[in-house]
Design an enzyme around this catalytic site. Structure first.
Site, PDB file in Angstrom:
ATOM      1  N   THR A 147       0.815  -1.217   0.000  1.00 54.12           N
ATOM      2  CA  THR A 147       0.000   0.000   0.000  1.00 54.12           C
ATOM      3  C   THR A 147       0.847   1.265   0.000  1.00 54.12           C
ATOM      4  O   THR A 147       1.919   1.308   0.632  1.00 54.12           O
ATOM      5  CB  THR A 147      -0.916   0.017   1.241  1.00 54.12           C
ATOM      6  OG1 THR A 147      -1.564   1.289   1.350  1.00 54.12           O
ATOM      7  CG2 THR A 147      -0.139  -0.226   2.531  1.00 54.12           C
ATOM      8  N   TYR A 193      -2.599  -0.870  10.066  1.00 58.10           N
ATOM      9  CA  TYR A 193      -2.721  -1.512   8.758  1.00 58.10           C
ATOM     10  C   TYR A 193      -1.449  -1.291   7.934  1.00 58.10           C
ATOM     11  O   TYR A 193      -0.838  -2.233   7.428  1.00 58.10           O
ATOM     12  CB  TYR A 193      -3.947  -0.955   8.013  1.00 58.10           C
ATOM     13  CG  TYR A 193      -3.902  -1.194   6.521  1.00 58.10           C
ATOM     14  CD1 TYR A 193      -3.980  -2.487   6.004  1.00 58.10           C
ATOM     15  CD2 TYR A 193      -3.769  -0.134   5.623  1.00 58.10           C
ATOM     16  CE1 TYR A 193      -3.918  -2.708   4.636  1.00 58.10           C
ATOM     17  CE2 TYR A 193      -3.719  -0.349   4.267  1.00 58.10           C
ATOM     18  CZ  TYR A 193      -3.791  -1.637   3.772  1.00 58.10           C
ATOM     19  OH  TYR A 193      -3.718  -1.857   2.418  1.00 58.10           O
TER      20      TYR A 193
END
Length: 327
Positions: free
Chosen positions: A117, A142
């Site tokens: 990400t 995350y």
């Protein structure tokens, strides 16, 4: 190519599975269906319902099959949830994949594409496009879990145990142009939320943060259509299989749109205004996140087909309309 794909019942994994199958490749999907939707797995894919940390099942699969590469999509992806339950994200996004990749190496599956990400960069100090060489500074559990797994894979590569391509996604949005797959659930996805309001599934859009130091006070994002992202995986896989490499690439268009830009564009498509309410900033959110994608373009001579916010919104809206009667 014969590809093993984890998390193929999810949003991006199902799209990449479809793209691979459309091109005539073989696909085996592993998914434990905790977050995934079995209906999203393409019929032509070989599906095995299991957890990636199930060493017995994974070992048997790798003994019985010869895969050219593995694409790892399995993982939890909700920033807000990760802030509430950091241990859950550490276990699922780091500890379990680590066990899975060690099993892959044991049985000779050493070509790996990892779905990472752009949020590993955190909050850049300057609002410039983000390069792969920019400092990583994740600001939520995350993103931290993704960066931890990146480092684990890079260490395996340094030890000459694997070849790896890490793809750092920015904001993935949109749906398959044939309406075969799209995003089913994710409360953190802006375009998903906008489409839910547009189709009447929700009565209003809650915007988290309206006083950021940006052009209109709302956060800036780089939205990439999921079908272009899928093509990036195919190009990466071809390169990975033919070369001994270790590379990191940003996956975005290099266009920054504010939350208000997205709302205005959807209002134009609908020819009416959706109801919007502005709430407080959300913990763990970046203010500005726009990719510099020049490294990928230079390497693969890549020309995106869906680099248009209206196309992204229209395909996402069409997909959402398919389920507008669901509560």
């Amino acid at each position: 190519m014969n590809i093993l794909l984890t998390g193929g019942a999810g949003y991006i994994g199902s799209h990449v599975s479809l793209t691979l199958l459309d091109l005539g490749y073989e696909v085996t999907v592993i998914d434990n269906l905790i977050n995934g939707d079995k209906k999203l797995i393409p019929k032509k894919a070989n599906f095995i319902e299991c957890d990636i940390a199930d060493e017995t099942k994974i070992s048997k699969l790798l003994q019985d099959n010869k895969f050219d590469a593995v694409m790892h999509f399995a993982g939890f992806t909700r920033v807000g949830e990760s802030v509430k339950f950091p241990e859950k994200y550490y276990l699922n996004n780091y500890e379990k994949p680590k066990k899975f990749f060690n099993t892959c190496v044991k049985y000779g599956l050493t070509k790996i594409i990892f779905s990472s990400t752009g949020s590993v960069y955190g909050n850049p100090i300057h609002n410039n496009k983000i390069l792969e060489t920019n400092e990583t500074n994740p600001i939520n559990p995350y993103s931290k879990s993704k960066l931890q797994l990146e480092k684990f894979l890079l260490n395996l590569s340094d030890s000459k145990k694997i070849d790896v391509i890490i793809l750092r996604y920015f904001n993935v949005a949109g749906a398959d142009s044939l309406n075969r797959a799209g995003l089913r659930t994710n409360p953190d996805n802006l375009i998903k939320a906008v489409c839910e309001v547009a189709t009447g599934k929700k009565d209003k859009l809650i915007v988290n943060g309206s006083s950021y130091k940006t052009k209109d006070g709302t956060a800036i994002r780089d939205f990439i259509h999921v079908s272009d992202l899928s093509e990036m995986h195919i190009l990466a896989a071809k390169s990975l299989i033919n070369e001994s490499i270790c590379e990191i690439y940003n996956c975005g268009y290099g266009n920054g749109y504010s939350v208000k830009d997205v709302i205005k564009s959807m209002n134009k498509i609908l020819k009416r205004d959706i109801k919007v309410e502005y709430g407080p900033d959300r913990e763990g959110d970046a203010v500005y996140s726009v990719a510099d994608n020049s490294k990928f373009i230079k390497k693969f001579n890549w020309k995106p087909q869906f680099n248009n916010l209206n196309i992204i919104l229209n395909t996402a809206l069409k997909w959402e309309e398919k389920f507008k009667d669901e509560l």
